[in-house]
Scaffold this active site. Structure first.
Site, PDB file in Angstrom:
ATOM      1  N   HIS A  64      37.529  -8.259   1.166  1.00 65.29           N
ATOM      2  CA  HIS A  64      38.416  -9.278   0.602  1.00 65.29           C
ATOM      3  C   HIS A  64      37.541 -10.336  -0.058  1.00 65.29           C
ATOM      4  O   HIS A  64      36.589 -10.841   0.548  1.00 65.29           O
ATOM      5  CB  HIS A  64      39.241  -9.948   1.705  1.00 65.29           C
ATOM      6  CG  HIS A  64      40.122  -9.013   2.457  1.00 65.29           C
ATOM      7  ND1 HIS A  64      41.443  -8.849   2.161  1.00 65.29           N
ATOM      8  CD2 HIS A  64      39.852  -8.173   3.497  1.00 65.29           C
ATOM      9  CE1 HIS A  64      41.974  -7.961   2.988  1.00 65.29           C
ATOM     10  NE2 HIS A  64      41.024  -7.536   3.815  1.00 65.29           N
ATOM     11  N   ALA A  82      42.146  -7.924  12.712  1.00 66.52           N
ATOM     12  CA  ALA A  82      43.305  -7.875  11.807  1.00 66.52           C
ATOM     13  C   ALA A  82      43.186  -6.791  10.746  1.00 66.52           C
ATOM     14  O   ALA A  82      43.688  -6.920   9.642  1.00 66.52           O
ATOM     15  CB  ALA A  82      43.565  -9.237  11.165  1.00 66.52           C
ATOM     16  N   GLN A  83      42.506  -5.690  11.094  1.00 67.23           N
ATOM     17  CA  GLN A  83      42.403  -4.577  10.152  1.00 67.23           C
ATOM     18  C   GLN A  83      43.755  -3.873  10.072  1.00 67.23           C
ATOM     19  O   GLN A  83      44.285  -3.399  11.073  1.00 67.23           O
ATOM     20  CB  GLN A  83      41.333  -3.585  10.593  1.00 67.23           C
ATOM     21  CG  GLN A  83      41.160  -2.424   9.631  1.00 67.23           C
ATOM     22  CD  GLN A  83      40.090  -1.446  10.094  1.00 67.23           C
ATOM     23  OE1 GLN A  83      39.665  -1.459  11.239  1.00 67.23           O
ATOM     24  NE2 GLN A  83      39.660  -0.590   9.176  1.00 67.23           N
ATOM     25  N   SER A  84      44.333  -3.820   8.873  1.00 71.27           N
ATOM     26  CA  SER A  84      45.616  -3.138   8.688  1.00 71.27           C
ATOM     27  C   SER A  84      45.492  -1.950   7.737  1.00 71.27           C
ATOM     28  O   SER A  84      46.348  -1.085   7.728  1.00 71.27           O
ATOM     29  CB  SER A  84      46.673  -4.119   8.165  1.00 71.27           C
ATOM     30  OG  SER A  84      46.246  -4.679   6.935  1.00 71.27           O
ATOM     31  N   SER A  98       0.825  -1.207   0.000  1.00 72.66           N
ATOM     32  CA  SER A  98       0.000   0.000   0.000  1.00 72.66           C
ATOM     33  C   SER A  98       0.864   1.264   0.000  1.00 72.66           C
ATOM     34  O   SER A  98       0.361   2.342  -0.285  1.00 72.66           O
ATOM     35  CB  SER A  98      -0.975   0.001   1.176  1.00 72.66           C
ATOM     36  OG  SER A  98      -0.302   0.012   2.407  1.00 72.66           O
ATOM     37  N   ASP A 146      15.943   1.467   2.960  1.00 74.25           N
ATOM     38  CA  ASP A 146      15.337   2.728   3.385  1.00 74.25           C
ATOM     39  C   ASP A 146      15.992   3.903   2.658  1.00 74.25           C
ATOM     40  O   ASP A 146      15.761   5.052   2.988  1.00 74.25           O
ATOM     41  CB  ASP A 146      15.404   2.902   4.898  1.00 74.25           C
ATOM     42  CG  ASP A 146      16.810   3.172   5.402  1.00 74.25           C
ATOM     43  OD1 ASP A 146      17.759   3.102   4.613  1.00 74.25           O
ATOM     44  OD2 ASP A 146      16.947   3.479   6.594  1.00 74.25           O
ATOM     45  N   ASN A 155      37.515  -6.863   7.573  1.00 75.87           N
ATOM     46  CA  ASN A 155      38.254  -6.810   8.824  1.00 75.87           C
ATOM     47  C   ASN A 155      37.975  -5.480   9.511  1.00 75.87           C
ATOM     48  O   ASN A 155      37.961  -4.440   8.867  1.00 75.87           O
ATOM     49  CB  ASN A 155      39.763  -6.943   8.568  1.00 75.87           C
ATOM     50  CG  ASN A 155      40.125  -8.269   7.934  1.00 75.87           C
ATOM     51  OD1 ASN A 155      39.471  -9.267   8.159  1.00 75.87           O
ATOM     52  ND2 ASN A 155      41.168  -8.267   7.142  1.00 75.87           N
ATOM     53  N   HIS A 158      36.873  -1.955   3.069  1.00 75.30           N
ATOM     54  CA  HIS A 158      37.141  -2.717   1.854  1.00 75.30           C
ATOM     55  C   HIS A 158      36.749  -4.171   2.111  1.00 75.30           C
ATOM     56  O   HIS A 158      36.594  -4.587   3.249  1.00 75.30           O
ATOM     57  CB  HIS A 158      38.603  -2.601   1.415  1.00 75.30           C
ATOM     58  CG  HIS A 158      39.576  -3.144   2.419  1.00 75.30           C
ATOM     59  ND1 HIS A 158      39.940  -2.446   3.556  1.00 75.30           N
ATOM     60  CD2 HIS A 158      40.248  -4.310   2.463  1.00 75.30           C
ATOM     61  CE1 HIS A 158      40.806  -3.159   4.257  1.00 75.30           C
ATOM     62  NE2 HIS A 158      41.005  -4.298   3.625  1.00 75.30           N
TER      63      HIS A 158
END
Length: 117
Positions: free
Chosen positions: A105, A96-98, A40, A57, A90, A103
């Protein structure tokens, strides 16, 4: 943001009983979600099946993530990862974010193990 709602009108009696046991409470009055489900009011429906509606949204961050995921799928197809692949994001030191920007993988070409890490 992705919004999700259960389409109770398509549930069996058993499924409705299970939802009640889980504590789902409905007032009976139409909500924004029920209006989208019964069409509706218009919405950008991303996925729909017999029990679920997933819709956008219009949020910019949702659009960005959607674009990243669709691009990752294209990359997987280009790399001929037809047996499957894994997408990884990550976040933070324990994740383990470098590289400190968002981004994804695209991992494939071999059997993945579970749990990862």
């Amino acid at each position: 943001m992705v919004c999700w709602d259960i389409n109770e009108s398509r549930m069996s009696a058993t499924e409705k009983k299970q939802m009640k046991k889980l504590g789902s409470k409905r007032s009976g009055k139409p909500t924004i979600f029920s209006k989208i489900v019964n069409k509706s009011i218009p919405a950008d429906i991303i996925y729909e099946d017999e029990l679920n509606y997933i819709f956008s949204d219009g949020n910019f961050l949702f659009q960005l993530l959607r674009h990243l995921l669709l691009t990752a799928k294209k990359v997987a197809e280009q790399e001929n990862l037809s047996n499957g692949y894994r997408l990884v994001i990550n976040d933070g030191p324990d994740g383990a974010q470098s590289v400190h920007h968002l981004h994804i993988h695209v991992m494939g070409g071999r059997q993945m193990n579970w749990p990862p890490g």
